[in-house]
Every structure is written in structure tokens, then in C-alpha cells.
Write an enzyme that holds these catalytic residues in place. Structure first.
Site, mmCIF file in Angstrom:
data_model
loop_
_atom_site.group_PDB
_atom_site.id
_atom_site.type_symbol
_atom_site.label_atom_id
_atom_site.label_comp_id
_atom_site.label_asym_id
_atom_site.label_seq_id
_atom_site.Cartn_x
_atom_site.Cartn_y
_atom_site.Cartn_z
ATOM 1 N N HIS A 30 -69.639 -10.162 -5.453
ATOM 2 C CA HIS A 30 -69.896 -8.723 -5.509
ATOM 3 C C HIS A 30 -70.622 -8.341 -6.800
ATOM 4 O O HIS A 30 -70.082 -8.511 -7.887
ATOM 5 C CB HIS A 30 -68.552 -7.993 -5.419
ATOM 6 N N HIS A 32 -75.774 -0.319 -9.837
ATOM 7 C CA HIS A 32 -74.867 0.268 -8.852
ATOM 8 C C HIS A 32 -74.827 1.782 -8.917
ATOM 9 O O HIS A 32 -75.024 2.482 -7.928
ATOM 10 C CB HIS A 32 -73.459 -0.289 -9.032
#
Length: 290
Positions: free
Chosen positions: A39, A81
Site C-alpha cells: 500500500h 495520496h
């Protein structure tokens, strides 16, 4: 020895690891265990979405990495992100008068000045926010696979077409990549539908958990449904698997974010096809070596 120092050696072993581990890329007729996806790279061990995190995953022998793409003020695709630079860079210090430090309000050159590693640890001081070009080139260099999230597409009109053009220019839209090395995901069903319409060969994943009754509506353009682990159940995974996706194969499920052994075993027991994790070594050791 630091992972970045050994990445070049360990990535050479990835091909051998791929032959030894039962990576689950297609469900039909397969009883293999889930794929393990790092991730934002191996983000428990290196600053998320940086090239260091990609290399850390490679050093751990992890084939799949996940990342997030957004767009700068002057149209460069960058890997980060949050829609703000504040949490994972020193933008607040470098540009104190530019609050709230939104990615879309900074040029690529300005973002390239920022330190994206010191917040994580002194060893990563000077790490940069990578461009998407640099990121996919590093993934390619490491012989890895890419789960690419189009982040906040409502902020960046046309980002789907731009992302696909870049992937094509970098060689990521040939048959070898399309079949086994690339998945594009998003929380936006509209964004995924656009990706599918523009490049039908690209596998796509919808983040979130639509109602089971609505799943057939997504099967025309989404190959995967990727829910939060907290929302997942065996019955839901079965409902997804019962449907055929746009490429004629059963739809799949990647669960996120799983960082401990008990949860990894639970979701593997549900029959998921992939496990997205900040600690890919923990999950892989749990699922492959017990």
C-alpha cells in the site's frame, strides 16, 4: 544494510520468487492464496508513495505496489495520496503563505523542491514527490506490478485520458502489462467508466463497497471491487465472484488495509484475491509460510 542499498540485488530475485509463490492473479480454476499488494509502496517502512517505498517493497520481494496519482497546477502527474501537500512534505515551511497547500495549486517545479521523506524519518530526508513517469519507471525497473489509484478525479478534469496516455508512452499498455501487471482503481465509478471506455483492455477496480444488489451495474466496466476490510464478509466476496467482469472473467476482490496476521487470515478465509497492506512482509509471511 538499508533496503535501498540492497534493492538492486533483491529485485533480481523477484522473477524467481514469482515462480515459487502462488500469486493469485486470476481466479478461474485457481486455489492460490491472495496476492499481496504494498500500500503506497511498503509504507510502514519508508515514506508513502516515494521511490524509496517502491524499493523497500522490492527488497522485501513484493511484486505488487499501489500508488495514488494527482495533477499539479501546470499539468504534471505526480504520486501523492492527499490532495494537500501538508502532511507528507515540508510545503508549509517552504511556502508558508500558500495555505492550504493543495497539490493542484503548485507547479511541478515547486513540488520537486519539497522534502517528502523527513516527516517519516531522518534516513529519508530529501526524498521527493515522484512524478508518475518516474514512479512507473521504477516499478518497471524492479519488475513489479502496479495498482494505480486515480485520486480525486473531480479535481482534475481529463486526468483519466492523461494518465492512460502517460502509461502508453511508458510502455505500460502492451498486452504483457494489461494482462498481468496493471490495474487502475478509483473511488469514482465515473472515472473508472471513463478509463474503460478509453482503453477497454485496462483492468479496473472500484474502491468501496457497493450494495450487493447493485454489483451487476459495475460488472460492465470494473474487474474488481475493492472494499475496506472493516466492511467485508464472506458472503459479499462470494457475491462479487459470482459476477463476470468486462474481460470475461469472474470479478475479483482486493481488501484494504490489512496489517496484522489475524486479519490477513480472516480475509484470506473469505476468499479475497488480494490483500492491500502497509506491512506486506507480515501479510505474506502469514499467508504463504504458515
Amino acid at each position: 544494510m538499508h533496503a535501498r542499498a540492497v534493492a538492486a540485488t533483491t529485485t533480481a530475485l523477484l522473477g524467481a520468487i514469482a515462480l515459487l509463490l502462488p500469486v493469485h492473479d486470476a481466479r478461474a480454476g485457481s486455489t492460490a492464496r491472495p496476492s499481496v499488494i504494498a500500500h503506497r509502496g511498503a509504507s510502514a517502512y519508508a515514506p508513502e508513495n516515494t521511490l524509496s517505498a517502491v524499493d523497500e517493497a522490492a527488497a522485501l520481494g513484493i511484486l505488487w505496489v499501489e500508488n495514488d496519482v494527482q495533477r499539479t497546477k501546470d499539468g504534471e502527474l505526480v504520486v501523492i495520496h492527499d490532495d494537500s501537500l501538508r502532511r507528507t512534505t515540508d510545503a508549509e515551511e517552504v511556502f508558508p503563505d500558500r495555505a492550504p497547500w493543495k497539490v493542484k495549486d503548485f507547479t511541478a517545479a515547486e513540488i520537486a523542491r519539497l522534502d517528502a521523506g523527513s516527516w517519516f524519518g531522518a534516513a529519508y530526508a530529501g526524498a521527493r514527490v515522484p512524478t508518475l513517469t518516474a514512479y512507473v519507471d521504477r516499478v518497471e525497473h524492479n519488475h513489479q506490478k502496479l495498482l494505480l489509484e486515480i485520486k480525486n478525479p473531480e479535481l482534475y478534469p481529463g486526468i483519466e485520458q492523461q494518465t492512460l496516455k502517460l502509461l502508453g508512452n511508458e510502455g505500460w499498455l502492451d498486452q504483457r502489462h494489461l494482462v498481468g501487471r496493471l490495474i487502475v482503481q478509483s473511488f469514482s465509478a465515473g472515472s473508472l467508466r471513463t478509463v474503460h471506455d478509453l482503453k477497454p483492455g485496462v483492468r479496473t477496480g472500484l474502491l468501496g463497497k457497493p450494495a450487493a444488489a447493485d454489483l451487476p451495474d459495475y460488472a460492465g466496466f470494473a474487474d474488481l471491487i475493492n472494499p475496506s476490510v472493516a466492511s467485508l464478509s464472506r458472503d459479499y466476496v462470494s457475491a462479487v465472484h459470482a459476477l463476470t467482469g468486462p474481460h470475461g472473467k469472474p470479478m475479483e476482490v482486493f481488501a484494504w488495509t490489512v496489517d496484522d496476521a489475524p486479519t490477513a487470515l480472516t480475509v484470506a478465509g473469505y476468499g479475497v484475491d488480494g490483500v492491500i497492506t502497509n506491512r506486506p512482509d507480515v501479510v505474506r509471511r502469514t499467508l504463504y509460510w504458515y
